[in-house]
Structures are given as C-alpha cells and as structure tokens.
Design a protein around this motif. Sequence first.
Motif, PDB file in Angstrom:
ATOM      1  N   GLY A  94      25.917  76.504  23.499  1.00  0.00           N
ATOM      2  CA  GLY A  94      25.040  75.736  22.642  1.00  0.00           C
ATOM      3  C   GLY A  94      25.515  74.332  22.316  1.00  0.00           C
ATOM      4  N   LYS A  95      26.428  73.778  23.082  1.00  0.00           N
ATOM      5  CA  LYS A  95      26.907  72.433  22.813  1.00  0.00           C
ATOM      6  C   LYS A  95      26.048  71.416  23.556  1.00  0.00           C
ATOM      7  N   LEU A  96      25.628  70.404  22.825  1.00  0.00           N
ATOM      8  CA  LEU A  96      24.851  69.326  23.424  1.00  0.00           C
ATOM      9  C   LEU A  96      25.774  68.147  23.690  1.00  0.00           C
ATOM     10  N   PRO A  97      25.917  67.722  24.942  1.00  0.00           N
ATOM     11  CA  PRO A  97      26.809  66.598  25.255  1.00  0.00           C
ATOM     12  C   PRO A  97      26.427  65.303  24.545  1.00  0.00           C
ATOM     13  N   VAL A  98      25.150  65.090  24.305  1.00  0.00           N
ATOM     14  CA  VAL A  98      24.706  63.852  23.670  1.00  0.00           C
ATOM     15  C   VAL A  98      25.091  63.808  22.192  1.00  0.00           C
ATOM     16  N   ALA A  99      25.406  64.948  21.597  1.00  0.00           N
ATOM     17  CA  ALA A  99      25.717  65.013  20.166  1.00  0.00           C
ATOM     18  C   ALA A  99      26.980  64.241  19.815  1.00  0.00           C
ATOM     19  N   GLU A 100      27.868  64.018  20.774  1.00  0.00           N
ATOM     20  CA  GLU A 100      29.082  63.248  20.481  1.00  0.00           C
ATOM     21  C   GLU A 100      28.769  61.786  20.173  1.00  0.00           C
ATOM     22  N   HIS A 101      27.588  61.326  20.551  1.00  0.00           N
ATOM     23  CA  HIS A 101      27.184  59.945  20.288  1.00  0.00           C
ATOM     24  C   HIS A 101      26.262  59.834  19.072  1.00  0.00           C
ATOM     25  N   HIS A 112      14.082  64.848  28.345  1.00  0.00           N
ATOM     26  CA  HIS A 112      15.118  64.182  29.139  1.00  0.00           C
ATOM     27  C   HIS A 112      15.009  62.680  28.892  1.00  0.00           C
ATOM     28  N   PHE A 113      16.148  62.004  28.718  1.00  0.00           N
ATOM     29  CA  PHE A 113      16.133  60.574  28.474  1.00  0.00           C
ATOM     30  C   PHE A 113      17.425  59.931  28.952  1.00  0.00           C
ATOM     31  N   THR A 114      17.399  58.606  29.006  1.00  0.00           N
ATOM     32  CA  THR A 114      18.586  57.829  29.345  1.00  0.00           C
ATOM     33  C   THR A 114      19.087  57.161  28.072  1.00  0.00           C
ATOM     34  N   LEU A 115      20.367  57.368  27.776  1.00  0.00           N
ATOM     35  CA  LEU A 115      21.002  56.704  26.639  1.00  0.00           C
ATOM     36  C   LEU A 115      21.756  55.507  27.196  1.00  0.00           C
ATOM     37  N   SER A 116      21.330  54.303  26.806  1.00  0.00           N
ATOM     38  CA  SER A 116      21.933  53.083  27.356  1.00  0.00           C
ATOM     39  C   SER A 116      23.243  52.747  26.648  1.00  0.00           C
ATOM     40  N   GLU A 117      23.905  51.716  27.147  1.00  0.00           N
ATOM     41  CA  GLU A 117      25.217  51.303  26.634  1.00  0.00           C
ATOM     42  C   GLU A 117      25.197  50.988  25.145  1.00  0.00           C
ATOM     43  N   ASP A 118      24.064  50.459  24.664  1.00  0.00           N
ATOM     44  CA  ASP A 118      23.981  50.061  23.258  1.00  0.00           C
ATOM     45  C   ASP A 118      23.363  51.133  22.352  1.00  0.00           C
ATOM     46  N   GLY A 119      23.170  52.350  22.868  1.00  0.00           N
ATOM     47  CA  GLY A 119      22.668  53.460  22.057  1.00  0.00           C
ATOM     48  C   GLY A 119      21.161  53.569  21.979  1.00  0.00           C
ATOM     49  N   VAL A 120      20.445  52.848  22.819  1.00  0.00           N
ATOM     50  CA  VAL A 120      18.982  52.863  22.821  1.00  0.00           C
ATOM     51  C   VAL A 120      18.486  53.903  23.832  1.00  0.00           C
ATOM     52  N   TYR A 140      28.417  53.035  27.806  1.00  0.00           N
ATOM     53  CA  TYR A 140      27.995  53.305  29.187  1.00  0.00           C
ATOM     54  C   TYR A 140      26.624  53.964  29.138  1.00  0.00           C
ATOM     55  N   SER A 141      25.928  53.938  30.247  1.00  0.00           N
ATOM     56  CA  SER A 141      24.604  54.526  30.325  1.00  0.00           C
ATOM     57  C   SER A 141      24.689  55.903  30.974  1.00  0.00           C
ATOM     58  N   GLN A 142      23.976  56.871  30.386  1.00  0.00           N
ATOM     59  CA  GLN A 142      23.998  58.221  30.940  1.00  0.00           C
ATOM     60  C   GLN A 142      22.698  58.937  30.583  1.00  0.00           C
ATOM     61  N   GLU A 143      22.328  59.919  31.414  1.00  0.00           N
ATOM     62  CA  GLU A 143      21.125  60.700  31.183  1.00  0.00           C
ATOM     63  C   GLU A 143      21.472  61.994  30.470  1.00  0.00           C
TER      64      GLU A 143
END
Length: 126
Positions: free
Chosen positions: A33-40, A74-82, A114-117
């Motif tokens: 149940g861990k979401l990788p995006v949650a660290e940001h 599903h989304f792309t998280l850009s370098e600046d958090g957008v 950094y940018s990641q999906e």
Amino acid sequence: MNVKHIFVAALFALVTSGAFAQTAKPAAAAQTGKLPVAEHYAGGQDSLVAHLQRSIQYPAMAKRNRVMGTCIIHFTLSEDGVISNAKILKEVGGGTGQEALRVVKLLKFKAPGYSQEYSVPVSFKL
C-alpha cells in the motif's frame, strides 16, 4: 515420441513459472500500500490519502446507482511539483473517473527536482 512430449511439457512449465514469478512482485508491492508519489507530498502518504478523501464530492449518478470502487489516475509530476498530462486509467462509472481526476489535479506536491510519471488510486465508498 514420448521424449518430445516431455520436452514440450517441461518447456511449458518453465515458461509459465517464469510468468507467475514476474507477476508476484507487483502484487506484493501493491499489498504493502505504499504510494511512491507520497514522498513528494507534504505530510506523506497518510496526509495525501486524507486530502483525497476530504476533497471527493461523490458524483450524484454514482451515489444513486451505489457505485463503489477504485479509480486510478496517471499523471506526470514535473521538476517544480506541477501535475501535467493527467488521465484516467481506470474508472468504476457514474462520473467517478472525472471526479478522481479533478481531485488529483488539486494536489500540491513539493518540487522533486526531476520529472516522473505516477499513478494514484482514488477510492469511492458509500
């Protein structure tokens, strides 16, 4: 003739066991149940899930038809958090996908540099 059948059966067993071994890892990761995006996200995963649940306005059609389940956005998280390129990967109907998309677009992330999906599950329960 028997050797040929044994060879084909052994090859089939080898191929199918490899396929099961590869699908076991993602299932085990999903169970944690861990979401990788949650660290940001400020406050971590608990805060992220709480914000999603607070922001959901259950669609009238889904409520009327007692639609429950999990939508995946599903989304792309850009370098600046957008968040950009957000799209619905899975929806359960009754307007839940559009509501999940709206709520995910409201999220504010810290700039990861950094940018990641990523994909985020959004649960709908009555």
